[in-house]
Design a protein around this motif. Structure first.
Motif, PDB file in Angstrom:
ATOM      1  N   THR A 404      14.881   1.776  14.467  1.00 54.89           N
ATOM      2  CA  THR A 404      15.053   3.197  14.765  1.00 54.89           C
ATOM      3  C   THR A 404      15.374   4.055  13.549  1.00 54.89           C
ATOM      4  O   THR A 404      15.148   5.256  13.567  1.00 54.89           O
ATOM      5  N   GLU A 405      15.923   3.467  12.485  1.00 51.54           N
ATOM      6  CA  GLU A 405      16.300   4.276  11.328  1.00 51.54           C
ATOM      7  C   GLU A 405      15.079   4.803  10.584  1.00 51.54           C
ATOM      8  O   GLU A 405      14.028   4.157  10.561  1.00 51.54           O
ATOM      9  N   PRO A 406      15.190   5.979   9.957  1.00 50.31           N
ATOM     10  CA  PRO A 406      14.057   6.540   9.211  1.00 50.31           C
ATOM     11  C   PRO A 406      13.693   5.671   8.013  1.00 50.31           C
ATOM     12  O   PRO A 406      14.567   5.118   7.336  1.00 50.31           O
ATOM     13  N   ALA A 407      12.408   5.564   7.747  1.00 52.32           N
ATOM     14  CA  ALA A 407      11.921   4.815   6.587  1.00 52.32           C
ATOM     15  C   ALA A 407      10.517   5.283   6.253  1.00 52.32           C
ATOM     16  O   ALA A 407       9.824   5.890   7.086  1.00 52.32           O
ATOM     17  N   VAL A 408      10.088   5.004   5.056  1.00 54.25           N
ATOM     18  CA  VAL A 408       8.729   5.342   4.609  1.00 54.25           C
ATOM     19  C   VAL A 408       7.758   4.228   4.970  1.00 54.25           C
ATOM     20  O   VAL A 408       6.636   4.481   5.411  1.00 54.25           O
ATOM     21  N   VAL A 409       8.183   2.980   4.778  1.00 50.97           N
ATOM     22  CA  VAL A 409       7.299   1.828   4.968  1.00 50.97           C
ATOM     23  C   VAL A 409       7.725   1.061   6.216  1.00 50.97           C
ATOM     24  O   VAL A 409       8.897   0.704   6.367  1.00 50.97           O
ATOM     25  N   TRP A 410       6.756   0.797   7.091  1.00 47.35           N
ATOM     26  CA  TRP A 410       6.995   0.071   8.335  1.00 47.35           C
ATOM     27  C   TRP A 410       5.960  -1.041   8.477  1.00 47.35           C
ATOM     28  O   TRP A 410       4.790  -0.853   8.129  1.00 47.35           O
ATOM     29  N   VAL A 483       0.174  -5.063  10.870  1.00 44.86           N
ATOM     30  CA  VAL A 483      -0.143  -3.827  10.148  1.00 44.86           C
ATOM     31  C   VAL A 483       1.078  -3.371   9.350  1.00 44.86           C
ATOM     32  O   VAL A 483       2.218  -3.476   9.816  1.00 44.86           O
ATOM     33  N   ARG A 484       0.814  -2.888   8.152  1.00 46.22           N
ATOM     34  CA  ARG A 484       1.842  -2.216   7.346  1.00 46.22           C
ATOM     35  C   ARG A 484       1.393  -0.778   7.115  1.00 46.22           C
ATOM     36  O   ARG A 484       0.235  -0.534   6.767  1.00 46.22           O
ATOM     37  N   ILE A 485       2.308   0.171   7.307  1.00 48.57           N
ATOM     38  CA  ILE A 485       2.004   1.592   7.122  1.00 48.57           C
ATOM     39  C   ILE A 485       2.977   2.198   6.124  1.00 48.57           C
ATOM     40  O   ILE A 485       4.201   2.024   6.251  1.00 48.57           O
ATOM     41  N   VAL A 486       2.416   2.883   5.135  1.00 49.95           N
ATOM     42  CA  VAL A 486       3.205   3.756   4.263  1.00 49.95           C
ATOM     43  C   VAL A 486       2.908   5.176   4.727  1.00 49.95           C
ATOM     44  O   VAL A 486       1.783   5.662   4.605  1.00 49.95           O
ATOM     45  N   TRP A 487       3.916   5.853   5.280  1.00 48.60           N
ATOM     46  CA  TRP A 487       3.702   7.185   5.849  1.00 48.60           C
ATOM     47  C   TRP A 487       3.639   8.224   4.742  1.00 48.60           C
ATOM     48  O   TRP A 487       4.489   8.249   3.841  1.00 48.60           O
ATOM     49  N   LYS A 488       2.644   9.097   4.823  1.00 49.52           N
ATOM     50  CA  LYS A 488       2.454  10.147   3.824  1.00 49.52           C
ATOM     51  C   LYS A 488       2.095  11.459   4.514  1.00 49.52           C
ATOM     52  O   LYS A 488       1.468  11.461   5.570  1.00 49.52           O
ATOM     53  N   LYS A 489       2.480  12.569   3.881  1.00 55.70           N
ATOM     54  CA  LYS A 489       2.055  13.883   4.366  1.00 55.70           C
ATOM     55  C   LYS A 489       0.994  14.495   3.468  1.00 55.70           C
ATOM     56  O   LYS A 489       0.448  15.548   3.774  1.00 55.70           O
ATOM     57  N   SER A 490       0.710  13.834   2.337  1.00 59.13           N
ATOM     58  CA  SER A 490      -0.386  14.226   1.458  1.00 59.13           C
ATOM     59  C   SER A 490      -0.770  12.996   0.654  1.00 59.13           C
ATOM     60  O   SER A 490      -0.167  11.928   0.792  1.00 59.13           O
ATOM     61  N   ALA A 491      -1.752  13.141  -0.192  1.00 65.97           N
ATOM     62  CA  ALA A 491      -2.205  11.995  -0.972  1.00 65.97           C
ATOM     63  C   ALA A 491      -1.124  11.471  -1.910  1.00 65.97           C
ATOM     64  O   ALA A 491      -1.117  10.292  -2.272  1.00 65.97           O
ATOM     65  N   THR A 492      -0.178  12.325  -2.271  1.00 67.99           N
ATOM     66  CA  THR A 492       0.830  11.927  -3.258  1.00 67.99           C
ATOM     67  C   THR A 492       2.259  11.938  -2.723  1.00 67.99           C
ATOM     68  O   THR A 492       3.156  11.426  -3.385  1.00 67.99           O
ATOM     69  N   GLU A 493       2.501  12.511  -1.544  1.00 69.31           N
ATOM     70  CA  GLU A 493       3.864  12.659  -1.030  1.00 69.31           C
ATOM     71  C   GLU A 493       4.097  11.749   0.168  1.00 69.31           C
ATOM     72  O   GLU A 493       3.398  11.846   1.174  1.00 69.31           O
ATOM     73  N   THR A 494       5.093  10.877   0.053  1.00 69.54           N
ATOM     74  CA  THR A 494       5.486  10.050   1.192  1.00 69.54           C
ATOM     75  C   THR A 494       6.464  10.817   2.065  1.00 69.54           C
ATOM     76  O   THR A 494       7.043  11.829   1.654  1.00 69.54           O
ATOM     77  N   VAL A 495       6.655  10.328   3.289  1.00 61.50           N
ATOM     78  CA  VAL A 495       7.565  10.982   4.216  1.00 61.50           C
ATOM     79  C   VAL A 495       8.265   9.910   5.044  1.00 61.50           C
ATOM     80  O   VAL A 495       7.667   8.881   5.392  1.00 61.50           O
ATOM     81  N   THR A 496       9.550  10.112   5.317  1.00 61.33           N
ATOM     82  CA  THR A 496      10.293   9.166   6.150  1.00 61.33           C
ATOM     83  C   THR A 496      10.050   9.486   7.618  1.00 61.33           C
ATOM     84  O   THR A 496      10.065  10.649   8.017  1.00 61.33           O
ATOM     85  N   ILE A 497       9.819   8.449   8.400  1.00 63.28           N
ATOM     86  CA  ILE A 497       9.569   8.575   9.835  1.00 63.28           C
ATOM     87  C   ILE A 497      10.616   7.756  10.577  1.00 63.28           C
ATOM     88  O   ILE A 497      10.914   6.620  10.210  1.00 63.28           O
ATOM     89  N   LYS A 498      11.153   8.345  11.626  1.00 66.03           N
ATOM     90  CA  LYS A 498      12.175   7.673  12.425  1.00 66.03           C
ATOM     91  C   LYS A 498      11.510   6.891  13.545  1.00 66.03           C
ATOM     92  O   LYS A 498      10.543   7.331  14.140  1.00 66.03           O
ATOM     93  N   GLY A 499      12.034   5.695  13.826  1.00 64.22           N
ATOM     94  CA  GLY A 499      11.505   4.879  14.890  1.00 64.22           C
ATOM     95  C   GLY A 499      12.128   5.231  16.239  1.00 64.22           C
ATOM     96  O   GLY A 499      12.935   6.164  16.337  1.00 64.22           O
ATOM     97  N   PRO A 500      11.759   4.503  17.286  1.00 62.68           N
ATOM     98  CA  PRO A 500      10.879   3.325  17.250  1.00 62.68           C
ATOM     99  C   PRO A 500       9.408   3.693  17.105  1.00 62.68           C
ATOM    100  O   PRO A 500       8.981   4.745  17.566  1.00 62.68           O
ATOM    101  N   ILE A 501       8.658   2.811  16.445  1.00 65.23           N
ATOM    102  CA  ILE A 501       7.220   2.979  16.259  1.00 65.23           C
ATOM    103  C   ILE A 501       6.522   1.801  16.924  1.00 65.23           C
ATOM    104  O   ILE A 501       6.818   0.646  16.623  1.00 65.23           O
TER     105      ILE A 501
END
Length: 521
Positions: A404-410, A483-501
């Motif tokens: 549930t905690e926010p993270a960039v990589v899931w 599957v591994r996902i690195v969440w991004k909001k643009s080609a160069t900017e990552t973003v933290t996403i809160k779970g559950p996913i």
């Protein structure tokens, strides 16, 4: 092609002081604040019929999409000394002959923490109905007369124009969408009648002092509070968590992740249905919310799955897509991620479960499950005996926070079932994974920008091959991958996403469940 009325304000200084009730920082500026600025500008121009017509058109529009630069609260506030609204006391003293009374004696300290802006332009986008277009020229004239939004020091220049979808895509900044699915920010928006209410409030302000004394100006009430979230932010998920105890409640009960994920989810769903029946939910609500069916519960389709079964009935109608959409409960068995000194976190057995929803209309039902299910037994299908006991736990449980905690990589602990056939094509598989992201309620921006890796082997030590996981019969013909996902909001900017996913065809019963890769040890 859609067209939009675009109201734009450009700040002349890179800061903004506007605040919501209680002094909480506001960003972006609310649509109501922008509307008030337009009303003031129209009044300064003479308040003609064309101005009122276009303002009434605006207050009847659906809530706008807002495109705004990032706003960052100032790290260090500064102090001001301002009057504390005691001028009426000073005026009364003057009437009594005390001409030495001064407002300066009634100043109070005020700490100000403005919002620093990484950009200057904020755009409000109102979709135009071709049958009822606004008077764009009148709106442009009003918008260009706006001088400030927020405090008097928040100087702006305004403009208005009609733009197309292509033009919208060229606007820079974060896109804030109105939502009913758990937004991050609450903003006031005008409604039909706001213009009349603002006019009445202004008249009351002009008449506040009279021979009868001071009459307070009533607050504005003709508005609505709407939740907004940025395009890359998923809806806030409400969750309830339980640990699984043995039937005697002496130790924790463990289920094998590879073989029994669907079985635990099925038993959890079954006991939720029983609790809903005891709570006298109607059959349609139970069918839609608890079981995810288009109609009432079909007792010929068993809803509990025995942990020892090697074959199970379909927990959902025979389709990889939902019948009733996302507004249903999701039952997520949580494999423990156990710390190992040499390997880091290792996938273990299922000892906890989570109930949530990937829609926005089941918040009350999810909170109800915490009260209704704690202390109930998970019943096996074949022999009808208790397999485990549910005990409610806090969301701050260490194992729950892995999900549930926010993270960039899931990365997945259970494989994602693709929502379609990949035909052994890498391009098709990627397309289907991005489709699965959108189906789970994430924005097209996140689906397009996400950096995705997929394979049969687990990304977590101790995780089993994706092809070895037991899945419902109706989904066995669909490809499945870790599957591994690195969440991004643009080609160069990552973003933290809160779970559950949880993504893919089995997301409502724990297949396609991700855990955050951030090291929390």
């Amino acid at each position: 092609m859609s067209h939009y009325l675009c109201l734009t304000i450009r700040f002349l200084q890179p800061y903004y002081h506007g605040a919501r009730d209680g002094g909480e920082a506001e960003w972006p500026p609310s649509p109501l604040r922008m509307f008030q600025a337009l009303v003031a500008a129209a009044a300064a121009q003479g308040d003609d019929a064309a101005s009122r017509s276009v303002l009434r058109w605006l207050e009847q529009c659906p809530q706008p999409v807002i495109v705004a630069p990032e706003g960052i609260p100032s790290a260090v506030p500064y102090r001001m000394y301002v009057p504390n609204n005691a001028a009426d006391l000073v005026a009364a003293a003057w009437v009594r002959g005390n001409l030495g009374a001064s407002v300066a004696e009634h100043r109070t300290e005020k700490d100000v923490q403005p919002m620093h802006l990484r950009g200057d332009a904020v755009h409000y986008l109102y979709r135009i109905d071709r049958d009822h277009p606004p008077d764009a020229a009148a709106m442009q004239s009003i918008a260009r007369s706006v001088t400030h939004v927020g405090w008097g020091v928040d100087m702006v220049v305004g403009d208005a124009s009609v733009i197309s979808d292509a033009d919208v895509r060229q606007l820079s900044g974060d896109r804030w969408q109105p939502t009913t699915g758990g937004g991050r920010v609450k903003l006031r928006v005008p409604v039909e009648g706001t213009l009349t209410a603002l006019t009445a409030k202004h008249q009351a302000f002009l008449r506040r002092l009279s021979t009868d004394g001071f009459r307070p100006v009533p607050p504005l009430t003709a508005f609505q509070v709407m939740t907004y979230r940025r395009e890359f932010e998923p809806p806030e998920r409400v969750v309830t968590a339980f640990q699984l105890l043995d039937p005697e409640a002496e130790t924790m009960r463990a289920f094998d992740t590879t073989r029994h994920t669907c079985g635990v989810a099925g038993m959890l769903r079954h006991v939720t249905g029983l609790a809903a029946e005891e709570a006298r939910w109607d059959a349609d609500r139970i069918g839609r919310v608890v079981f995810g069916h288009a109609g009432p519960r079909d007792r010929s389709d068993p809803s509990c799955l025995d942990p020892g079964q090697t074959d199970i009935g379909s927990p959902t109608p025979q389709s990889s897509d939902d019948v009733v959409g996302a507004n249903r409960l999701a039952y997520l068995p949580l494999p423990s991620l156990e710390s190992r000194r040499s390997k880091g976190r290792v996938v273990g057995s299922i000892r906890r479960v989570l109930i949530t929803s990937f829609g926005g209309n089941c918040r009350d039902e999810i909170r109800w499950t915490q009260r209704a299910l704690s202390g109930r037994d998970l019943i096996g299908k074949q022999d009808g005996t208790s397999q485990a006991l549910l005990a409610a736990i806090t969301q701050n449980d260490k194992m729950v926070l892995n999900y549930t905690e926010p993270a960039v990589v899931w990365s997945t602990v259970t494989p994602v079932i693709l929502p379609g056939r990949d035909d052994r094509s890498q391009r098709k598989a990627e397309h289907l994974l991005r489709k699965a992201i959108r189906q789970a309620g994430y924005s097209a921006l996140l689906a397009e920008q996400a950096e995705i890796e997929w394979r049969n082997v687990s990304f977590w030590p101790g995780g089993d091959l994706a092809t070895r996981f037991f899945v419902p019969e109706h989904l066995r013909g669909y490809p499945r991958f870790h599957v591994r996902i690195v969440w991004k909001k643009s080609a160069t900017e990552t973003v933290t996403i809160k779970g559950p996913i949880c993504l893919g065809g089995g997301r409502h019963y724990g297949l396609g469940l991700f855990a955050a890769e951030s090291d929390r040890r």
